[in-house]
Design a protein around this motif. Structure first.
Motif, PDB file in Angstrom:
ATOM      1  N   TYR A   1       1.196 -10.611  -0.109  1.00  0.00           N
ATOM      2  CA  TYR A   1       0.666  -9.240  -0.076  1.00  0.00           C
ATOM      3  C   TYR A   1       1.780  -8.220  -0.291  1.00  0.00           C
ATOM      4  CZ  TYR A   1      -1.816  -5.065   1.372  1.00  0.00           C
ATOM      5  OH  TYR A   1      -2.367  -3.807   1.393  1.00  0.00           O
ATOM      6  N   LEU A   2       2.978  -8.514   0.204  1.00  0.00           N
ATOM      7  CA  LEU A   2       4.125  -7.648  -0.085  1.00  0.00           C
ATOM      8  C   LEU A   2       4.368  -7.561  -1.586  1.00  0.00           C
ATOM      9  CD1 LEU A   2       7.060  -8.221   2.471  1.00  0.00           C
ATOM     10  CD2 LEU A   2       6.054  -6.046   1.757  1.00  0.00           C
ATOM     11  N   GLY A   3       4.209  -8.698  -2.254  1.00  0.00           N
ATOM     12  CA  GLY A   3       4.342  -8.704  -3.704  1.00  0.00           C
ATOM     13  C   GLY A   3       3.298  -7.825  -4.373  1.00  0.00           C
ATOM     14  N   VAL A   4       2.066  -7.847  -3.851  1.00  0.00           N
ATOM     15  CA  VAL A   4       1.008  -6.981  -4.368  1.00  0.00           C
ATOM     16  C   VAL A   4       1.376  -5.515  -4.162  1.00  0.00           C
ATOM     17  CG1 VAL A   4      -1.409  -6.300  -4.086  1.00  0.00           C
ATOM     18  CG2 VAL A   4      -0.782  -8.725  -4.030  1.00  0.00           C
ATOM     19  N   GLN A   5       1.931  -5.200  -2.971  1.00  0.00           N
ATOM     20  CA  GLN A   5       2.358  -3.818  -2.710  1.00  0.00           C
ATOM     21  C   GLN A   5       3.431  -3.378  -3.698  1.00  0.00           C
ATOM     22  OE1 GLN A   5       3.490  -3.738   1.499  1.00  0.00           O
ATOM     23  NE2 GLN A   5       1.707  -2.469   1.892  1.00  0.00           N
ATOM     24  N   TYR A   6       4.360  -4.265  -3.999  1.00  0.00           N
ATOM     25  CA  TYR A   6       5.433  -3.909  -4.937  1.00  0.00           C
ATOM     26  C   TYR A   6       4.858  -3.611  -6.317  1.00  0.00           C
ATOM     27  CZ  TYR A   6      10.441  -3.603  -5.756  1.00  0.00           C
ATOM     28  OH  TYR A   6      11.701  -3.132  -5.998  1.00  0.00           O
ATOM     29  N   LEU A   7       3.834  -4.359  -6.708  1.00  0.00           N
ATOM     30  CA  LEU A   7       3.188  -4.099  -7.992  1.00  0.00           C
ATOM     31  C   LEU A   7       2.411  -2.779  -7.960  1.00  0.00           C
ATOM     32  CD1 LEU A   7       1.818  -7.665  -8.870  1.00  0.00           C
ATOM     33  CD2 LEU A   7       3.785  -6.502  -9.886  1.00  0.00           C
ATOM     34  N   MET A   8       1.822  -2.454  -6.805  1.00  0.00           N
ATOM     35  CA  MET A   8       1.022  -1.231  -6.678  1.00  0.00           C
ATOM     36  C   MET A   8       1.893   0.021  -6.585  1.00  0.00           C
ATOM     37  SD  MET A   8      -1.813  -2.597  -3.923  1.00  0.00           S
ATOM     38  CE  MET A   8      -2.324  -0.926  -3.523  1.00  0.00           C
ATOM     39  N   TYR A   9       2.914  -0.033  -5.727  1.00  0.00           N
ATOM     40  CA  TYR A   9       3.696   1.158  -5.411  1.00  0.00           C
ATOM     41  C   TYR A   9       5.011   1.241  -6.180  1.00  0.00           C
ATOM     42  CZ  TYR A   9       0.567   1.033  -1.340  1.00  0.00           C
ATOM     43  OH  TYR A   9      -0.525   0.974  -0.516  1.00  0.00           O
ATOM     44  N   GLY A  10       5.603   0.094  -6.508  1.00  0.00           N
ATOM     45  CA  GLY A  10       6.924   0.094  -7.111  1.00  0.00           C
ATOM     46  C   GLY A  10       7.969   0.570  -6.129  1.00  0.00           C
ATOM     47  N   SER A  11       9.105   0.980  -6.623  1.00  0.00           N
ATOM     48  CA  SER A  11      10.196   1.436  -5.760  1.00  0.00           C
ATOM     49  C   SER A  11      10.422   2.935  -5.923  1.00  0.00           C
ATOM     50  CB  SER A  11      11.492   0.686  -6.087  1.00  0.00           C
ATOM     51  OG  SER A  11      11.827   0.840  -7.461  1.00  0.00           O
ATOM     52  N   GLY A  12       9.334   3.666  -6.206  1.00  0.00           N
ATOM     53  CA  GLY A  12       9.435   5.110  -6.388  1.00  0.00           C
ATOM     54  C   GLY A  12       9.653   5.844  -5.093  1.00  0.00           C
ATOM     55  N   GLU A  13       9.588   7.177  -5.178  1.00  0.00           N
ATOM     56  CA  GLU A  13       9.905   8.010  -4.027  1.00  0.00           C
ATOM     57  C   GLU A  13       8.822   7.979  -2.966  1.00  0.00           C
ATOM     58  OE1 GLU A  13      12.690   9.522  -3.430  1.00  0.00           O
ATOM     59  OE2 GLU A  13      13.590   8.893  -5.307  1.00  0.00           O
ATOM     60  N   GLY A  14       7.569   7.801  -3.368  1.00  0.00           N
ATOM     61  CA  GLY A  14       6.500   7.764  -2.390  1.00  0.00           C
ATOM     62  C   GLY A  14       5.963   9.141  -2.053  1.00  0.00           C
TER      63      GLY A  14
END
Length: 285
Positions: free
Chosen positions: A231-244
């Protein structure tokens, strides 16, 4: 057909497990030290891994599980101590001073994040090290007290083993919550996630094909952790490493984000000022 893959896994996986703490967290530690900031990294990760690894170490005399898993726990304790030191040294400043507050490094602004006695949210580094030392000392005392009584010791050993592995299985959860709250994976290294997922795949195959002793506690907790890592991997695909979300609001003034009613208030104020100016002009004339 699968005998060669099983044999290869039996040779490579134990070595990978022993080195995995360094491979997983070395890049994270280097990144925080280089950036002089641990913002975005959950301080609960060292807490979970230190508690889980210490419990696993003291679980070994009663369970006699595979030696590679014991060595992994010993290496993990050393790595997490270093990671904790770096994270504490480079904690972001509280938001009241203009820094990037990141739960749980500083006291959370939201009441939902308050913990009893501010556990693991202390401002001083000293309580963190005291907790780790007291935990280790307590486990040593219990080992000495219970070991002469075989039946009692076996029950105690199984208990701390399941507790330790269950705690370790929750490792990804704090990071999942932080990513969900900020809508970003910034601060969490992709290399750590990649090592977690690779480790899960190798562990699952080895756990169920190894001829050495692997208790079911390792297998069941490993399955749960693998699901969380995925699920962490899914989050990385959804959010990326942007500012948020929080950074977007901080980086842009409030007037760039008009809210309901704000425009009408400004307009009314401008209109009132214009009327006052017009009345003043009439009196002068």
């Amino acid at each position: 057909m699968w005998w060669w893959l099983t044999a290869l896994s039996g040779s490579i996986t134990p070595l990978f497990l022993v080195l995995s703490p360094i491979l997983s967290y070395g890049d994270q530690a280097h990144s925080m030290h280089k950036a002089k900031s641990s913002a975005g990294f959950s301080l609960d990760i060292p807490l979970i891994m230190l508690v889980a690894s210490l419990l696993r170490i003291f679980y070994y005399p009663g369970a006699k599980y595979d030696t590679a898993l014991l060595i992994q726990s010993l290496v993990m304790v050393g790595v997490q101590v270093v990671l904790l030191k770096i994270a504490l040294d480079h904690r972001p400043a509280p938001s009241s001073r203009g820094g990037d507050a990141a739960v749980p490094f500083t006291k959370a602004q939201d009441e939902e994040y308050q913990r009893p006695y501010n556990f693991w949210q202390w401002k001083s580094p000293k309580p963190y090290w005291q907790f780790v030392l007291y935990l280790f000392a307590g486990l040593v005392v219990c080992q000495i007290l219970f070991s002469p009584f075989e039946s009692l010791y076996m029950s105690y050993s199984s208990l701390i083993g399941y507790i330790g592995l269950s705690i370790e299985a929750t490792l990804p959860i704090p990071q999942i919550l932080i990513n969900h709250k900020s809508r970003s994976c910034k601060g969490f290294r992709l290399s750590v996630l990649a090592m977690w997922l690779a480790g899960d795949a190798m562990k699952m195959f080895w756990f169920f094909t190894s001829s050495s002793e692997i208790p079911w506690s390792f297998k069941s907790c490993g399955i749960f952790q693998a699901c969380c890592d995925s699920y962490l991997g899914v989050q990385y695909l959804m959010y990326g490493s942007g500012e948020g979300v929080s950074s977007a609001i901080k980086d842009h003034p409030l007037h760039d984000y008009p809210v309901s009613g704000s425009h009408s208030v400004v307009t009314s104020r401008e209109g009132a000022a214009a009327r006052r100016t017009s009345n003043a002009d009439k009196r002068i004339s």
